[in-house]
Design an enzyme around this catalytic site. Structure first.
Site, PDB file in Angstrom:
ATOM      1  N   ASP A  12       0.881  -1.169   0.000  1.00 47.19           N
ATOM      2  CA  ASP A  12       0.000   0.000   0.000  1.00 47.19           C
ATOM      3  C   ASP A  12       0.920   1.220   0.000  1.00 47.19           C
ATOM      4  OD1 ASP A  12      -2.360   1.582   0.225  1.00 47.19           O
ATOM      5  OD2 ASP A  12      -2.060   1.750   2.373  1.00 47.19           O
ATOM      6  N   SER A  13       0.317   2.404  -0.077  1.00 55.27           N
ATOM      7  CA  SER A  13       1.115   3.625  -0.060  1.00 55.27           C
ATOM      8  C   SER A  13       1.660   3.928   1.338  1.00 55.27           C
ATOM      9  CB  SER A  13       0.237   4.794  -0.520  1.00 55.27           C
ATOM     10  OG  SER A  13      -0.830   4.944   0.402  1.00 55.27           O
ATOM     11  N   TYR A  44      -1.183   7.749  -2.962  1.00 54.84           N
ATOM     12  CA  TYR A  44      -1.413   7.254  -4.330  1.00 54.84           C
ATOM     13  C   TYR A  44      -2.675   7.893  -4.936  1.00 54.84           C
ATOM     14  CZ  TYR A  44       1.865   3.219  -4.045  1.00 54.84           C
ATOM     15  OH  TYR A  44       2.957   2.397  -3.961  1.00 54.84           O
ATOM     16  N   GLY A  45      -3.646   8.146  -4.102  1.00 59.68           N
ATOM     17  CA  GLY A  45      -4.957   8.584  -4.579  1.00 59.68           C
ATOM     18  C   GLY A  45      -4.964   9.945  -5.239  1.00 59.68           C
ATOM     19  N   CYS A  76      -4.667  -2.000  -1.352  1.00 60.90           N
ATOM     20  CA  CYS A  76      -4.879  -0.603  -1.735  1.00 60.90           C
ATOM     21  C   CYS A  76      -5.909  -0.573  -2.845  1.00 60.90           C
ATOM     22  CB  CYS A  76      -3.551  -0.028  -2.219  1.00 60.90           C
ATOM     23  SG  CYS A  76      -3.661   1.626  -2.866  1.00 60.90           S
ATOM     24  N   ASN A  77      -7.022   0.097  -2.601  1.00 66.24           N
ATOM     25  CA  ASN A  77      -8.070   0.212  -3.621  1.00 66.24           C
ATOM     26  C   ASN A  77      -7.548   0.955  -4.856  1.00 66.24           C
ATOM     27  OD1 ASN A  77     -10.944  -0.425  -2.140  1.00 66.24           O
ATOM     28  ND2 ASN A  77      -9.430   0.351  -0.719  1.00 66.24           N
ATOM     29  N   THR A  78      -6.734   1.979  -4.609  1.00 68.99           N
ATOM     30  CA  THR A  78      -6.251   2.829  -5.701  1.00 68.99           C
ATOM     31  C   THR A  78      -5.328   2.029  -6.622  1.00 68.99           C
ATOM     32  OG1 THR A  78      -6.313   4.612  -4.068  1.00 68.99           O
ATOM     33  CG2 THR A  78      -5.252   5.096  -6.165  1.00 68.99           C
ATOM     34  N   GLU A 157      -1.408   9.215   7.941  1.00 67.46           N
ATOM     35  CA  GLU A 157       0.021   8.863   7.937  1.00 67.46           C
ATOM     36  C   GLU A 157       0.773   9.604   9.037  1.00 67.46           C
ATOM     37  OE1 GLU A 157       1.918   6.665   6.160  1.00 67.46           O
ATOM     38  OE2 GLU A 157       0.040   5.866   5.361  1.00 67.46           O
ATOM     39  N   CYS A 189     -11.055   2.946   0.940  1.00 65.18           N
ATOM     40  CA  CYS A 189      -9.602   3.146   0.996  1.00 65.18           C
ATOM     41  C   CYS A 189      -9.150   2.446   2.269  1.00 65.18           C
ATOM     42  CB  CYS A 189      -9.276   4.639   1.057  1.00 65.18           C
ATOM     43  SG  CYS A 189      -7.565   5.001   1.510  1.00 65.18           S
ATOM     44  N   THR A 190      -8.072   1.675   2.161  1.00 66.98           N
ATOM     45  CA  THR A 190      -7.668   0.856   3.317  1.00 66.98           C
ATOM     46  C   THR A 190      -7.145   1.699   4.485  1.00 66.98           C
ATOM     47  OG1 THR A 190      -5.536   0.476   2.241  1.00 66.98           O
ATOM     48  CG2 THR A 190      -7.221  -1.231   1.990  1.00 66.98           C
ATOM     49  N   HIS A 191      -6.889   2.972   4.243  1.00 63.88           N
ATOM     50  CA  HIS A 191      -6.507   3.855   5.365  1.00 63.88           C
ATOM     51  C   HIS A 191      -7.702   4.204   6.255  1.00 63.88           C
ATOM     52  CE1 HIS A 191      -2.733   4.644   3.195  1.00 63.88           C
ATOM     53  NE2 HIS A 191      -2.304   5.296   4.251  1.00 63.88           N
TER      54      HIS A 191
HETATM   55  N1  DGL Z   1      -4.826   2.989   1.094  1.00 64.39           N
HETATM   56  C1  DGL Z   1      -4.932   3.241  -0.295  1.00 64.39           C
HETATM   57  C2  DGL Z   1      -6.277   2.890  -0.866  1.00 64.39           C
HETATM   58  O1  DGL Z   1      -6.883   1.948  -0.408  1.00 64.39           O
HETATM   59  C3  DGL Z   1      -4.182   4.413  -0.877  1.00 64.39           C
HETATM   60  C4  DGL Z   1      -4.415   5.736  -0.279  1.00 64.39           C
HETATM   61  C5  DGL Z   1      -3.541   6.780  -0.877  1.00 64.39           C
HETATM   62  O2  DGL Z   1      -2.322   6.627  -0.822  1.00 64.39           O
HETATM   63  O3  DGL Z   1      -4.078   7.754  -1.420  1.00 64.39           O
HETATM   64  O4  DGL Z   1      -6.752   3.478  -1.800  1.00 64.39           O
END
Ligand code: DGL
Length: 260
Positions: A12-13, A44-45, A76-78, A157, A189-191
């Site tokens: 993931d990011s 990443y998003g 990571c969804n993105t 983060e 988003c996994t965050h």
């Molecule tokens: N946790 C990630 C997701 O599920 C990426 C979030 C990011 O870095 O923008 O999309």
């Protein structure tokens, strides 16, 4: 895989994918997890599809060459949105599982038919998400309130979970959902499970939050057992990060891991 240990690469990011690792640790035994937190390139998003694809290709290559993984989880969804197709074409012998916003369980569980979706700007704009929504919700009496959350990953983060800025951001994104009787929110988003407490308090606890970590863990268990994984013994978790990471935050998610 015959007689080989299950070695799972996860990336993931940053910290978000650790919510998936936590779910894996509740189901998977007798394996090594090699996690990459690509903090150098987070979030990443808010990157282009080409950049997200390149980060995903580079990390996968590192996991294969350095740790000889036999399974890969895009936590990571993105990254899933922009890279899973290419990764599957490049590595047909690797178990590859991605993360998608849980629109399907949300549709099954909503009572009001009003569903919120929180995700990164890139995920919501991506063709994969658009196709998922079209396929699942067409012809159904449901309304989806989609909300991109720029800036939220950075807050998480930094470990700024319950601070005023995070609350203000979430409040402004969630107010329309609250007004419109949304009863189910997809954490796309996994965050975002890391701020579920803040979300619940803004929604007055009257909300169902959908995350997909445990479904991913179950899927990995099935696919790995199909190729001979016994699921017995210790699970080890190794975490690699490409830039600074908030170790206190890792400790709040996982009990036992090694930084590499
Ligand atoms: N946790 C990630 C997701 O599920 C990426 C979030 C990011 O870095 O923008 O999309």
């Amino acid at each position: 895989m015959k007689n080989e240990k299950l070695k799972i690469g996860v990336f993931d990011s940053g910290l978000g994918g650790l919510t998936v690792v936590k779910a894996l640790s509740q189901v998977i035994k007798g394996a090594d997890i090699f996690y990459v937190a690509d903090t150098k390139n987070a979030p990443y998003g808010e990157k282009t599809p080409e950049q997200i694809l390149q980060y995903s290709l580079d990390i996968t290559q590192y996991l294969i060459e350095t740790h000889e993984i036999n399974a890969l989880i895009l936590a990571c969804n993105t990254a899933t949105s922009f890279a899973i197709k290419k990764l599957r074409a490049l590595y047909p012998n690797l178990i590859i599982i991605g993360t998608e916003p849980g629109v399907k369980p949300a549709l099954e569980q909503t009572k009001t038919g009003k569903i919120g979706v929180l995700a990164t700007p890139a995920t919501l704009q991506g063709e994969k998400y658009q196709a998922l929504v079209k396929q699942l919700s067409e012809g159904k009496d449901v309304v989806l309130y989609e909300q991109a959350c720029p800036g939220l990953v950075e807050q998480i983060e930094r470990g700024d979970i319950a601070c005023d800025t995070t609350k203000t951001l979430l409040n402004s994104w969630l107010s329309p959902m609250k007004k419109n009787s949304v009863d189910t929110i997809v954490l796309g988003c996994t965050h975002y499970p890391l701020v579920s407490g803040v979300i619940e308090s803004i929604m007055d606890g009257d909300i169902r939050l959908i995350e997909t970590g445990s479904a991913i863990a179950k899927r990995l268990l099935t696919l790995s057992q199909n190729i001979g994984h016994k699921n017995e013994g210790e699970l080890s978790i190794f975490i690699h990060h490409t830039d600074i990471i908030n170790v206190e935050s890792i400790d709040s998610i996982l009990i036992d891991y090694t930084l590499i």
